[in-house]
Design an enzyme around this catalytic site. Structure first.
Site, PDB file in Angstrom:
ATOM      1  N   ARG A   1       1.667 -27.649  15.772  1.00 25.33           N
ATOM      2  CA  ARG A   1       1.241 -26.269  15.539  1.00 25.33           C
ATOM      3  C   ARG A   1       2.406 -25.313  15.238  1.00 25.33           C
ATOM      4  O   ARG A   1       3.291 -25.120  16.054  1.00 25.33           O
ATOM      5  CB  ARG A   1       0.465 -25.764  16.756  1.00 25.33           C
ATOM      6  CG  ARG A   1      -0.247 -24.444  16.529  1.00 25.33           C
ATOM      7  CD  ARG A   1      -1.085 -24.053  17.741  1.00 25.33           C
ATOM      8  NE  ARG A   1      -1.799 -22.805  17.508  1.00 25.33           N
ATOM      9  CZ  ARG A   1      -1.264 -21.604  17.684  1.00 25.33           C
ATOM     10  NH1 ARG A   1      -0.025 -21.495  18.099  1.00 25.33           N
ATOM     11  NH2 ARG A   1      -1.970 -20.518  17.431  1.00 25.33           N
TER      12      ARG A   1
ATOM     13  N   LYS B   1     -12.079 -19.327  -1.173  1.00 26.37           N
ATOM     14  CA  LYS B   1     -13.218 -19.853  -0.397  1.00 26.37           C
ATOM     15  C   LYS B   1     -12.707 -20.643   0.799  1.00 26.37           C
ATOM     16  O   LYS B   1     -12.742 -21.875   0.819  1.00 26.37           O
ATOM     17  CB  LYS B   1     -14.105 -20.717  -1.305  1.00 26.37           C
ATOM     18  CG  LYS B   1     -15.503 -20.961  -0.743  1.00 26.37           C
ATOM     19  CD  LYS B   1     -16.416 -21.565  -1.795  1.00 26.37           C
ATOM     20  CE  LYS B   1     -17.749 -22.005  -1.214  1.00 26.37           C
ATOM     21  NZ  LYS B   1     -18.647 -20.888  -0.888  1.00 26.37           N
TER      22      LYS B   1
ATOM     23  N   ARG C   1     -12.925 -24.153  -9.099  1.00 24.57           N
ATOM     24  CA  ARG C   1     -12.722 -23.136  -8.059  1.00 24.57           C
ATOM     25  C   ARG C   1     -11.957 -23.718  -6.877  1.00 24.57           C
ATOM     26  O   ARG C   1     -11.092 -23.054  -6.289  1.00 24.57           O
ATOM     27  CB  ARG C   1     -14.060 -22.547  -7.598  1.00 24.57           C
ATOM     28  CG  ARG C   1     -13.855 -21.382  -6.627  1.00 24.57           C
ATOM     29  CD  ARG C   1     -15.150 -20.648  -6.327  1.00 24.57           C
ATOM     30  NE  ARG C   1     -16.095 -21.509  -5.634  1.00 24.57           N
ATOM     31  CZ  ARG C   1     -17.343 -21.156  -5.341  1.00 24.57           C
ATOM     32  NH1 ARG C   1     -17.797 -19.957  -5.711  1.00 24.57           N
ATOM     33  NH2 ARG C   1     -18.144 -21.980  -4.711  1.00 24.57           N
TER      34      ARG C   1
END
Lengths: 283, 283
Positions: B100, B147, B52
């Site tokens: 960023r 997830k 997963r």
């Protein structure tokens, strides 16, 4: 000159600036942030940014890491220590460090990180050629009004736009309306000279630059309409642009495969862009 | 005995375990994670968890931080150095440290953090009294199948449940169907002995414990139906429970203001809980 960051009471060299692995910002995206333009050393629209931070914190029942007045001092220190003239100051507040659990932990201290970034390209006249945007589904959550660090959906969407040869994306909600860009608000100008940007709701961020542009547009006597619009409507628009703390008024001259007008900045966008630069000069 | 964490090639005391402030996990929730049960020192269902993780990484075009075989060694080291017998091992992969920007940076190394947590309460017989859940809107994004660490919506929802006097929440999508709990899958048992849990889609996580329970239910000859169900249907159910790597099969005996059955664990839930404990003992 080395960059300096502020991290939880200390001013540290940027390369050594670190937070604990159980900072809830890292494990849960349990944090909020702001990006403030610095123009000629001044923090632009600082108060509305701090007001919005306050709102974000309240929505998440998160405490201010320091008093508002102390944060203002810290922001200035970071600007000063980095000799920042033109650029942005970024600050992030997370709920703090706690043993991993989903509910909010009690009695922990929120974390504060502040960084500065020089942007030589920040100050310029209007961008003549503009950018291209592709319309993509809005994958984000139901509370886009809170400026959280949970930005992965926007990152994925921006990445997909770049991989498709576009500069950015305009995101489409389930009802077929544009919400906003991946880190900016979306605007169009119709052939009837109406300036349209989406009304504020949980579906998009209440941009500080957006609000400033609305004021400038008002002072220019423009016909402003705050409502949602579709990609179809945007492609038929006379002009389009995005707004943010680092892009100000940036023209959008291509949406999907449609070139807007003559592919260059439109007259109304140019007037707003100049109006914004005047505002900066007088801040 | 001090806790040890693994952070990017080093085993360090938990209190000193830190990541850079520009780790994209901290600024963008640009990361994924897994939680694996450790039972009598063994990693339970490790391979499906790693499968997963591989899927999550692929969906985000993120690189493995180390080879799969190396990760397995690291997980065992963390278990060993923490003298972990019963508990969970948590591991998080983020895209890494970069200046960023929303699009994915190129040529950066993904970060890996691994922690261990002792859970004395992990091993027990079936929980007789069960928990209460309140139904609340699902605020999350459109890719709950990945997830990710972008868990703020689940945190807010869990917090709201706790503040309302419930143990957890079952989240309701826009069409009125239950997606899952804030960190677990949701199950009901009808009066016709049907075991129902929602079918897998982008709306929920494909739980490893969920899959294991489906296998156990199959071996017990149960009538399994994978489909979405409503809160109304759940409140009329004979039994209900949640599943996760730390709760296994945990009965739900109250949904909003409705008490299910006699307010205690039902016979089918108890059989599945015992089946799961048998599976653990034989792992």
């Amino acid at each position: 000159m080395s960059r300096i960051a502020y991290v939880n009471k200390a001013y540290v060299p940027h390369g050594q600036a670190a937070v604990h692995i159980e900072d809830r910002g890292y494990q849960f995206a349990d944090g909020v942030y702001e990006v403030v333009t610095v123009f000629k050393g001044a923090l632009i629209d600082e108060e509305p940014h701090l007001d919005r931070l306050d709102r974000s914190l309240n929505e998440l029942e998160m405490a201010w890491p320091v008093a508002r007045s102390a944060l203002k001092v810290i922001l200035r220190q970071v600007v000063r220590q980095n000799h920042l003239i033109n650029g942005v100051v970024y600050f992030q507040v997370t709920r703090g460090v706690a043993s991993r659990q989903f509910e909010y932990p009690k009695d922990i201290k929120s974390s504060l990180v502040v960084t500065a970034k020089h942007m030589r390209e920040l100050v310029h006249g209007p961008d003549k050629n503009g950018i291209s945007v592709v319309t993509l589904p809005d994958l984000r959550w139901q509370r886009c009004d809170i400026k959280t660090t949970g930005l992965l959906a926007s990152c994925m969407t921006k990445q997909r736009a770049k991989e498709s040869g576009f500069n950015d994306a305009w995101m489409i909600d389930r009802d077929g309306f544009i919400t906003e860009g991946t880190s900016n608000n979306a605007w169009i100008v119709t052939h009837d000279d109406e300036l349209i940007t989406r009304d504020i709701s949980n579906a998009l961020l209440n941009g500080i630059t957006r609000r400033r542009i609305l004021k400038i547009a008002e002072s220019q006597g423009l016909n402003i309409i705050e409502r949602a619009f579709t990609p179809q409507e945007a492609k038929k628009a006379r002009e389009a642009f995005i707004s943010s703390a680092s892009s100000f008024v940036k023209p959008v001259t291509k949406i999907d495969d449609c070139v807007l007008g003559n592919g260059q900045i439109g007259s109304l966008s140019e007037a707003l862009s100049n109006g914004f630069l005047d505002f900066l000069e007088n801040s």
